[in-house]
Motif scaffolding. Structure first.
Motif, PDB file in Angstrom:
ATOM      1  N   LEU A   1     -10.224  19.349  -5.680  1.00  0.00           N
ATOM      2  CA  LEU A   1      -9.316  20.133  -6.522  1.00  0.00           C
ATOM      3  C   LEU A   1      -8.556  19.260  -7.522  1.00  0.00           C
ATOM      4  O   LEU A   1      -7.707  19.745  -8.251  1.00  0.00           O
ATOM      5  N   GLY A   2      -8.875  17.972  -7.539  1.00  0.00           N
ATOM      6  CA  GLY A   2      -8.271  17.051  -8.505  1.00  0.00           C
ATOM      7  C   GLY A   2      -6.881  16.574  -8.145  1.00  0.00           C
ATOM      8  O   GLY A   2      -6.169  16.058  -9.008  1.00  0.00           O
ATOM      9  N   LEU A   3      -6.498  16.710  -6.887  1.00  0.00           N
ATOM     10  CA  LEU A   3      -5.163  16.279  -6.485  1.00  0.00           C
ATOM     11  C   LEU A   3      -5.156  14.782  -6.158  1.00  0.00           C
ATOM     12  O   LEU A   3      -6.108  14.267  -5.556  1.00  0.00           O
ATOM     13  N   PRO A   4      -4.091  14.092  -6.530  1.00  0.00           N
ATOM     14  CA  PRO A   4      -4.018  12.644  -6.337  1.00  0.00           C
ATOM     15  C   PRO A   4      -3.618  12.269  -4.909  1.00  0.00           C
ATOM     16  O   PRO A   4      -2.442  12.126  -4.586  1.00  0.00           O
ATOM     17  N   VAL A   5      -4.612  12.132  -4.041  1.00  0.00           N
ATOM     18  CA  VAL A   5      -4.388  11.691  -2.669  1.00  0.00           C
ATOM     19  C   VAL A   5      -5.229  10.447  -2.416  1.00  0.00           C
ATOM     20  O   VAL A   5      -6.239  10.220  -3.074  1.00  0.00           O
ATOM     21  N   LEU A   6      -4.767   9.644  -1.453  1.00  0.00           N
ATOM     22  CA  LEU A   6      -5.498   8.437  -1.106  1.00  0.00           C
ATOM     23  C   LEU A   6      -5.572   8.336   0.410  1.00  0.00           C
ATOM     24  O   LEU A   6      -4.544   8.428   1.093  1.00  0.00           O
ATOM     25  N   LEU A   7      -6.775   8.176   0.940  1.00  0.00           N
ATOM     26  CA  LEU A   7      -6.973   7.977   2.371  1.00  0.00           C
ATOM     27  C   LEU A   7      -6.681   6.514   2.677  1.00  0.00           C
ATOM     28  O   LEU A   7      -7.276   5.613   2.072  1.00  0.00           O
ATOM     29  N   ILE A   8      -5.738   6.275   3.595  1.00  0.00           N
ATOM     30  CA  ILE A   8      -5.332   4.903   3.919  1.00  0.00           C
ATOM     31  C   ILE A   8      -5.269   4.722   5.433  1.00  0.00           C
ATOM     32  O   ILE A   8      -5.142   5.700   6.175  1.00  0.00           O
ATOM     33  N   PRO A   9      -5.322   3.462   5.890  1.00  0.00           N
ATOM     34  CA  PRO A   9      -5.043   3.220   7.307  1.00  0.00           C
ATOM     35  C   PRO A   9      -3.581   3.586   7.581  1.00  0.00           C
ATOM     36  O   PRO A   9      -2.697   3.237   6.796  1.00  0.00           O
ATOM     37  N   ALA A  10      -3.336   4.293   8.649  1.00  0.00           N
ATOM     38  CA  ALA A  10      -1.962   4.674   8.980  1.00  0.00           C
ATOM     39  C   ALA A  10      -1.184   3.424   9.377  1.00  0.00           C
ATOM     40  O   ALA A  10      -1.677   2.587  10.140  1.00  0.00           O
ATOM     41  N   PRO A  11       0.022   3.269   8.843  1.00  0.00           N
ATOM     42  CA  PRO A  11       0.856   2.122   9.230  1.00  0.00           C
ATOM     43  C   PRO A  11       1.133   2.120  10.737  1.00  0.00           C
ATOM     44  O   PRO A  11       1.210   3.186  11.362  1.00  0.00           O
TER      45      PRO A  11
ATOM     46  N   MET B   1       0.816  -1.193   0.000  1.00  0.00           N
ATOM     47  CA  MET B   1       0.000   0.000   0.000  1.00  0.00           C
ATOM     48  C   MET B   1       0.867   1.266   0.000  1.00  0.00           C
ATOM     49  O   MET B   1       0.541   2.231  -0.645  1.00  0.00           O
ATOM     50  N   VAL B   2       1.964   1.256   0.755  1.00  0.00           N
ATOM     51  CA  VAL B   2       2.882   2.391   0.756  1.00  0.00           C
ATOM     52  C   VAL B   2       4.183   1.932   0.113  1.00  0.00           C
ATOM     53  O   VAL B   2       4.758   0.921   0.503  1.00  0.00           O
ATOM     54  N   GLN B   3       4.624   2.688  -0.888  1.00  0.00           N
ATOM     55  CA  GLN B   3       5.839   2.337  -1.618  1.00  0.00           C
ATOM     56  C   GLN B   3       6.928   3.373  -1.366  1.00  0.00           C
ATOM     57  O   GLN B   3       6.660   4.468  -0.868  1.00  0.00           O
ATOM     58  N   GLU B   4       8.141   3.011  -1.727  1.00  0.00           N
ATOM     59  CA  GLU B   4       9.296   3.882  -1.564  1.00  0.00           C
ATOM     60  C   GLU B   4       8.996   5.279  -2.110  1.00  0.00           C
ATOM     61  O   GLU B   4       8.503   5.432  -3.230  1.00  0.00           O
TER      62      GLU B   4
ATOM     63  N   SER C   1       5.420  12.266   6.995  1.00  0.00           N
ATOM     64  CA  SER C   1       6.546  11.338   6.918  1.00  0.00           C
ATOM     65  C   SER C   1       6.677  10.806   5.505  1.00  0.00           C
ATOM     66  O   SER C   1       5.706  10.771   4.750  1.00  0.00           O
ATOM     67  N   GLN C   2       7.893  10.362   5.175  1.00  0.00           N
ATOM     68  CA  GLN C   2       8.149   9.758   3.867  1.00  0.00           C
ATOM     69  C   GLN C   2       8.707   8.366   4.086  1.00  0.00           C
ATOM     70  O   GLN C   2       9.529   8.145   4.980  1.00  0.00           O
ATOM     71  N   TYR C   3       8.246   7.428   3.260  1.00  0.00           N
ATOM     72  CA  TYR C   3       8.719   6.051   3.341  1.00  0.00           C
ATOM     73  C   TYR C   3      10.015   5.938   2.543  1.00  0.00           C
ATOM     74  O   TYR C   3      10.023   6.112   1.328  1.00  0.00           O
TER      75      TYR C   3
ATOM     76  N   ALA D   1      -4.364   8.184   7.399  1.00  0.00           N
ATOM     77  CA  ALA D   1      -3.371   9.096   6.830  1.00  0.00           C
ATOM     78  C   ALA D   1      -3.718   9.360   5.374  1.00  0.00           C
ATOM     79  O   ALA D   1      -4.415   8.563   4.735  1.00  0.00           O
ATOM     80  N   LEU D   2      -3.220  10.461   4.844  1.00  0.00           N
ATOM     81  CA  LEU D   2      -3.338  10.749   3.418  1.00  0.00           C
ATOM     82  C   LEU D   2      -2.015  10.424   2.746  1.00  0.00           C
ATOM     83  O   LEU D   2      -0.967  10.903   3.170  1.00  0.00           O
ATOM     84  N   ARG D   3      -2.078   9.601   1.716  1.00  0.00           N
ATOM     85  CA  ARG D   3      -0.885   9.235   0.954  1.00  0.00           C
ATOM     86  C   ARG D   3      -0.838  10.054  -0.325  1.00  0.00           C
ATOM     87  O   ARG D   3      -1.858  10.221  -1.001  1.00  0.00           O
ATOM     88  N   PHE D   4       0.353  10.573  -0.641  1.00  0.00           N
ATOM     89  CA  PHE D   4       0.537  11.322  -1.883  1.00  0.00           C
ATOM     90  C   PHE D   4       2.001  11.250  -2.281  1.00  0.00           C
ATOM     91  O   PHE D   4       2.835  10.708  -1.560  1.00  0.00           O
ATOM     92  N   SER D   5       2.314  11.802  -3.435  1.00  0.00           N
ATOM     93  CA  SER D   5       3.684  11.731  -3.936  1.00  0.00           C
ATOM     94  C   SER D   5       4.391  13.071  -3.797  1.00  0.00           C
ATOM     95  O   SER D   5       3.759  14.119  -3.643  1.00  0.00           O
ATOM     96  N   GLU D   6       5.698  13.016  -3.881  1.00  0.00           N
ATOM     97  CA  GLU D   6       6.543  14.199  -3.711  1.00  0.00           C
ATOM     98  C   GLU D   6       6.212  15.301  -4.712  1.00  0.00           C
ATOM     99  O   GLU D   6       6.278  16.485  -4.379  1.00  0.00           O
TER     100      GLU D   6
END
Length: 95
Positions: free
Chosen positions: A27-37, A1-4, A73-75, A47-52
């Motif tokens: 607003l069309g931003l690519p976010v994903l609601l996930i269970p926090a690790p 679910m969470v990648q590098e 945080s960043q994985y 947590a909300l997951r998104f990219s750099e």
């Protein structure tokens, strides 16, 4: 679910994280609601997951909407590295 390289914005309440998700998705931003690790201690368990590549825009919008997360945080290398903390009585801290 969470990648590098994925970023996780962790909030202090379920209501705030879901409201932030709604604002960002509208607003069309690519976010994903996930269970926090489990490695991340959270009050709400989400947590909300998104990219750099959208980090600055997302943080700018969350600040404008008064929805800043507790921390981001960043994985990296198999672990979560917290690099931004929302200080309750002052400006956010970049670690």
């Amino acid at each position: 679910m969470v990648q590098e390289g994925h970023l996780l914005a962790v909030f202090n309440s379920g209501h705030r994280v879901m409201k932030a998700e709604g604002v960002l998705k509208a607003l069309g931003l690519p976010v994903l609601l996930i269970p926090a690790p489990r490695q991340l201690q959270t009050d709400c368990g989400l947590a909300l997951r998104f990219s750099e590549d959208v980090r600055e825009e997302i943080m700018r919008i969350l600040e404008r909407e008064s929805l800043l997360p507790a921390f981001v945080s960043q994985y990296m290398g198999g672990e979560f590295v917290t690099f931004w903390v929302n200080e309750a009585n002052g400006p956010p801290t970049i670690l």
